[in-house]
Design an enzyme around this catalytic site. Structure first.
Site, PDB file in Angstrom:
ATOM      1  N   HIS A 139       0.841  -1.208   0.000  1.00 60.73           N
ATOM      2  CA  HIS A 139       0.000   0.000   0.000  1.00 60.73           C
ATOM      3  C   HIS A 139       0.871   1.251   0.000  1.00 60.73           C
ATOM      4  CE1 HIS A 139      -3.346   2.620   1.621  1.00 60.73           C
ATOM      5  NE2 HIS A 139      -2.301   3.255   2.110  1.00 60.73           N
ATOM      6  N   GLU A 140       1.884   1.279   0.866  1.00 62.16           N
ATOM      7  CA  GLU A 140       2.739   2.463   0.964  1.00 62.16           C
ATOM      8  C   GLU A 140       3.591   2.647  -0.294  1.00 62.16           C
ATOM      9  OE1 GLU A 140       2.320   4.627   3.187  1.00 62.16           O
ATOM     10  OE2 GLU A 140       0.971   3.416   4.407  1.00 62.16           O
ATOM     11  N   HIS A 143       1.736   4.485  -2.926  1.00 65.97           N
ATOM     12  CA  HIS A 143       1.770   5.944  -2.755  1.00 65.97           C
ATOM     13  C   HIS A 143       3.026   6.521  -3.406  1.00 65.97           C
ATOM     14  CE1 HIS A 143      -1.753   6.521  -0.385  1.00 65.97           C
ATOM     15  NE2 HIS A 143      -1.334   5.872   0.676  1.00 65.97           N
ATOM     16  N   GLU A 212      -6.244   6.871  -0.995  1.00 63.41           N
ATOM     17  CA  GLU A 212      -6.100   5.746  -0.074  1.00 63.41           C
ATOM     18  C   GLU A 212      -6.763   4.500  -0.633  1.00 63.41           C
ATOM     19  OE1 GLU A 212      -4.249   5.539   2.534  1.00 63.41           O
ATOM     20  OE2 GLU A 212      -3.631   7.642   2.453  1.00 63.41           O
TER      21      GLU A 212
END
Length: 295
Positions: A139-140, A143, A212
């Protein structure tokens, strides 16, 4: 380019948000110039803040969170997961950091892939299983791949500028001044600044919530384990609810960066939150799991 699946929805929202904020900025500056204020001074200061945040975001975030970069020798398992994910995503490996905090969370920062850093807290490392940690880190990394930090920094500029001009107007006494035979200059500035701040705030929060969801989707597709990310979300959200409120408030300023917000409210205030509700994130991951099962 990376192997993270492109997200046309995220790209479209980024473009639309930036376009609307650009129009708002032009209109804002036009009004300020028309009423003859010294807004250019405040604008220069705001640009300075923007550039500092853009180029130093990784250092500022690590300093504020008391995070420190760690070597592969210091954190071999954490580095191993990020090594695998970076290779799988075909992207440069970011720097790796750990923050000594019992609040289970993680964040990524840095203006681009070459200057990125991924930081996890000791509380997160203690609580998650390896596959759950992999989901959070994917997930990070999403980003980082989508340059979300740079986009949100630029998107927040107008709100920062409006806030600074409001304070400048209040503290300089301009709010009590008047044009000769005209309306109060200060009141016009305060009104316009307030509207600009409110609109830019709503636009950036909408974009933040969508990014997100986009990071959840990209991370789940990269690892092919949406259930692991869902498990991490559920576990972290539940554990955060048991952390003392005073400790969460100390981290609340970094909600926009975090994997899960330090404090969230189940009320109308959630409409202005940096993250979508947990139920919505879990529903999306369930759909992805079903999609993968049909392939």
């Amino acid at each position: 380019m990376t192997r993270f699946e492109p997200d046309r929805g995220l790209t479209g929202r980024m473009v639309a948000t930036m376009f609307l904020l650009g129009l708002l900025y032009v209109a804002f500056m036009a009004v300020l110039i028309a009423v003859g204020t010294q807004a250019i001074v405040v604008a220069v200061i705001a640009v300075g803040f923007l550039l500092a945040q853009y180029f130093l975001s990784d250092r500022i975030a690590l300093f504020a969170m008391h995070g420190r970069e760690v070597s592969p020798q210091e954190a071999p398992e954490l580095h191993g997961v990020i090594d695998r994910l970076s290779a799988l995503a075909d992207m440069p490996k970011p720097r790796v950091a750990i923050a000594d905090s019992d609040v289970p969370n993680a964040f990524a920062t840095g203006r681009n892939q070459k200057n990125a850093v991924v930081c996890v807290t000791t509380g997160l490392l203690r609580r998650l299983e390896p596959e759950e940690l992999e989901g959070v880190l994917a997930h990070e990394l999403s980003h980082v791949a989508h340059r979300d930090v740079a986009v949100m920094t630029i998107a927040s500029f107008l709100g920062v500028l409006a806030g600074l001009i409001t304070r400048f107007t209040l503290y300089s006494g301009l709010g009590r001044s008047r044009n000769q035979n005209g309306p109060p200059i200060g009141l016009i500035i305060l009104l316009v600044s307030g509207i600009v701040y409110a609109v830019s705030f709503l636009l950036t929060r909408l974009l933040s919530r969508y990014r997100e969801l986009a990071a959840d989707r990209a991370g789940a597709l990269l690892t092919q384990r949406p259930s692991a990310l869902a498990s991490a979300l559920t576990k972290v959200t539940g554990d955060i609810a048991r952390i003392p409120t005073r400790d969460l408030r100390a981290n609340q300023a970094f909600n926009a960066f975090f994997f899960v917000p330090a404090l969230s409210r189940a009320s109308i205030a959630s409409l202005f939150a940096t993250h979508p509700p947990l139920d919505r994130r879990l529903e999306q991951l369930a759909r992805i799991s079903a999609e993968l099962g049909r392939r």
